[in-house]
Design a protein around this motif. Structure first.
Motif, PDB file in Angstrom:
ATOM      1  N   SER A   1       0.847  -1.185   0.000  1.00 21.78           N
ATOM      2  CA  SER A   1       0.000   0.000   0.000  1.00 21.78           C
ATOM      3  C   SER A   1       0.883   1.236   0.000  1.00 21.78           C
ATOM      4  CB  SER A   1      -0.911  -0.004   1.238  1.00 21.78           C
ATOM      5  OG  SER A   1      -0.138   0.155   2.416  1.00 21.78           O
TER       6      SER A   1
ATOM      7  N   SER B   1      -2.853  -8.086  -0.672  1.00 23.16           N
ATOM      8  CA  SER B   1      -3.857  -7.068  -0.369  1.00 23.16           C
ATOM      9  C   SER B   1      -3.182  -5.717  -0.162  1.00 23.16           C
ATOM     10  CB  SER B   1      -4.661  -7.474   0.877  1.00 23.16           C
ATOM     11  OG  SER B   1      -5.801  -6.659   1.027  1.00 23.16           O
TER      12      SER B   1
ATOM     13  N   GLY C   1      -3.710  -1.331  -1.210  1.00 20.58           N
ATOM     14  CA  GLY C   1      -4.097  -0.562  -2.392  1.00 20.58           C
ATOM     15  C   GLY C   1      -3.358  -0.935  -3.661  1.00 20.58           C
TER      16      GLY C   1
ATOM     17  N   ALA D   1      -4.330  -3.790  -6.353  1.00 22.75           N
ATOM     18  CA  ALA D   1      -5.229  -3.571  -7.488  1.00 22.75           C
ATOM     19  C   ALA D   1      -4.464  -3.322  -8.785  1.00 22.75           C
ATOM     20  CB  ALA D   1      -6.146  -2.379  -7.196  1.00 22.75           C
ATOM     21  N   ASN D   2      -3.144  -3.203  -8.704  1.00 23.25           N
ATOM     22  CA  ASN D   2      -2.331  -2.952  -9.889  1.00 23.25           C
ATOM     23  C   ASN D   2      -2.381  -4.134 -10.852  1.00 23.25           C
ATOM     24  OD1 ASN D   2       0.671  -3.375 -11.112  1.00 23.25           O
ATOM     25  ND2 ASN D   2       0.136  -1.209 -11.078  1.00 23.25           N
ATOM     26  N   SER D   3      -2.635  -3.875 -12.117  1.00 24.39           N
ATOM     27  CA  SER D   3      -2.850  -4.950 -13.089  1.00 24.39           C
ATOM     28  C   SER D   3      -1.600  -5.794 -13.313  1.00 24.39           C
ATOM     29  CB  SER D   3      -3.334  -4.367 -14.416  1.00 24.39           C
ATOM     30  OG  SER D   3      -2.345  -3.531 -14.998  1.00 24.39           O
TER      31      SER D   3
ATOM     32  N   SER E   1      -0.816  -8.129 -10.170  1.00 28.88           N
ATOM     33  CA  SER E   1      -1.700  -9.292 -10.063  1.00 28.88           C
ATOM     34  C   SER E   1      -1.412 -10.309 -11.164  1.00 28.88           C
ATOM     35  CB  SER E   1      -3.164  -8.860 -10.093  1.00 28.88           C
ATOM     36  OG  SER E   1      -3.460  -8.119 -11.252  1.00 28.88           O
TER      37      SER E   1
ATOM     38  N   ARG F   1     -11.096  -8.365  -4.553  1.00 22.97           N
ATOM     39  CA  ARG F   1     -11.421  -7.412  -5.611  1.00 22.97           C
ATOM     40  C   ARG F   1     -10.905  -6.027  -5.205  1.00 22.97           C
ATOM     41  NH1 ARG F   1     -16.277  -8.896  -3.144  1.00 22.97           N
ATOM     42  NH2 ARG F   1     -17.510  -7.224  -2.193  1.00 22.97           N
ATOM     43  N   PRO F   2     -10.609  -5.167  -6.185  1.00 21.47           N
ATOM     44  CA  PRO F   2      -9.964  -3.882  -5.911  1.00 21.47           C
ATOM     45  C   PRO F   2     -10.641  -3.053  -4.829  1.00 21.47           C
ATOM     46  CG  PRO F   2      -9.955  -4.287  -8.264  1.00 21.47           C
ATOM     47  CD  PRO F   2     -10.754  -5.401  -7.639  1.00 21.47           C
ATOM     48  N   ARG F   3     -11.956  -3.040  -4.784  1.00 22.74           N
ATOM     49  CA  ARG F   3     -12.674  -2.259  -3.782  1.00 22.74           C
ATOM     50  C   ARG F   3     -12.285  -2.667  -2.360  1.00 22.74           C
ATOM     51  NH1 ARG F   3     -17.124   1.660  -2.893  1.00 22.74           N
ATOM     52  NH2 ARG F   3     -17.760   1.259  -0.757  1.00 22.74           N
TER      53      ARG F   3
ATOM     54  N   CYS G   1      -9.369  -4.114  -1.558  1.00 17.11           N
ATOM     55  CA  CYS G   1      -7.927  -3.983  -1.340  1.00 17.11           C
ATOM     56  C   CYS G   1      -7.575  -2.662  -0.663  1.00 17.11           C
ATOM     57  CB  CYS G   1      -7.178  -4.099  -2.669  1.00 17.11           C
ATOM     58  SG  CYS G   1      -7.128  -5.773  -3.343  1.00 17.11           S
ATOM     59  N   THR G   2      -8.253  -1.604  -1.032  1.00 15.75           N
ATOM     60  CA  THR G   2      -7.978  -0.306  -0.435  1.00 15.75           C
ATOM     61  C   THR G   2      -8.593  -0.231   0.968  1.00 15.75           C
ATOM     62  OG1 THR G   2      -9.934   0.570  -1.563  1.00 15.75           O
ATOM     63  CG2 THR G   2      -7.822   0.882  -2.645  1.00 15.75           C
TER      64      THR G   2
END
Length: 350
Positions: free
Chosen positions: A143, A278, A280, A283-285, A288, A306-308, A310-311
């Motif tokens: 993060s 996990s 933020g 969520a980096n493509s 992952s 899912r990205p939501r 992760c943050t």
């Protein structure tokens, strides 16, 4: 064990999160609501989070976010059986707002209070996506403020740090590189977007702490950040156009390469077959995708929320609180305070 409704409050940085989960008799946790209010737009012009602005934003957002979470879940406050809150680590003033709110709700509802660890919450949130975690797993937490490898032996009981950054976290490096390239804050999403159109092999940026005598599990991202800055400055001195897409792709490749290689190595060193990513930056493509490729090759099960989720959010704190309840953790006292430096080994403050 009777069914429980657990409320979670998160305010460690610039997101005010309120989550609600249901813990059923079998110990499974179901997400009922996840409401988040972000103050990121207020920090953007400063290129980073301003603690005082974050604290004031939490004060303004706490009650409206609570109401939204209750509306989304169809529950009332009187349905809540326990309140979990981030006690640390994080920004002192921001944490204080969340802790004060949680203590007020717990006292008014006469229900147990659980002061929990923000970092453990990032691990626990995966159970909302993929179900219970195995008894032993490895977590890579990436993060804006943390780049850590955690040995998890019961998310409500024992987390042990086996690797961490010795300087900049991965997210910090993203933010600083984005600012250098005059991209928006936070830097992760715009760099990822530009990297999709760039060549990851265009520039050979360094991979920190990857030499034969370097730490096997620690990270360093200060060197790659500095290398990007020098490369861009040199191009500008020579009046050459900076190929932003290639710079982003090459920088992102260097970061993802180090994170995934060290995570897989740590899992193999500790004979672990499940990796959770996990935070933020998860969520980096590219992170992952490369993690999936390397985990498959090594026979390791990869779990990424899912990205939501992760943050930073309240759902992760509610999920951790539910696991603490299931493990019969001792509630925190109403004298609970915020601890900006709370170690990851302390999952529950009691």
């Amino acid at each position: 064990m009777a069914e429980r409704i657990v409320l979670g409050i998160e305010s460690s940085c610039d997101e005010t999160g309120v989550g609600l989960v249901r813990l059923d008799a079998s110990g499974r946790v179901e997400l009922l609501a996840d409401a988040v209010a972000s103050s990121v737009d207020q920090h953007a012009r400063f290129g980073g989070v301003v603690p005082e602005i974050a604290s004031r934003a939490h004060l303004e957002a706490m009650v409206p976010t609570m109401r939204r979470a209750l509306d989304d879940s169809g529950l009332r406050l009187s349905d809540v059986d326990g309140v979990a809150v981030t006690a640390g680590p994080g920004l002192a003033g921001a944490l204080m707002v969340g802790v004060a709110a949680a203590k007020s709700y717990a006292a008014a509802l006469d229900v147990p209070l659980y002061g929990v660890n923000h970092l453990a919450g990032h691990v626990a949130v995966d159970t909302l996506e993929h179900g219970p975690l195995p008894e032993r797993c490895l977590a890579l937490l990436v993060s804006g403020g943390h780049s850590q490898l955690l040995l998890v032996e019961g998310v409500a009981k024992s987390l042990t740090q086996i690797g961490s950054t010795i300087d900049d976290a991965a997210g910090e490096a993203y933010d600083k590189v984005a600012r250098l390239l005059e991209l928006p804050y936070p830097g992760g999403p715009p760099i990822d977007k530009h990297a999709e159109r760039g060549d990851p092999s265009a520039i050979d940026f360094p991979r920190g702490l990857t030499g034969p005598r370097d730490s096997r599990h620690d990270f360093s991202f200060s060197g790659v950040k500095t290398a990007v800055a020098r490369w861009v400055e040199q191009a500008r001195r020579e009046d050459r156009a900076v190929p932003v897409n290639d710079v982003c792709a090459s920088f992102q490749e260097a970061v993802a390469d180090v994170l995934t290689a060290k995570a897989v190595r740590a899992a193999q060193d500790h004979e672990i077959d499940t990796l959770v990513i996990s935070g933020g930056v998860a969520a980096n493509s590219r992170l992952s995708a490369l993690a999936a490729e390397r985990c498959e090759a090594a026979g390791i099960t990869l779990r990424v929320p899912r990205p939501r989720l992760c943050t930073d959010n309240g759902a992760m704190i509610a999920a951790l609180g539910a696991h603490v309840v299931a493990a019969e953790g001792k509630p925190s006292p109403l004298t609970l305070g915020a601890d900006p430096g709370l170690p990851v080994s302390t999952v529950l403050v009691s």
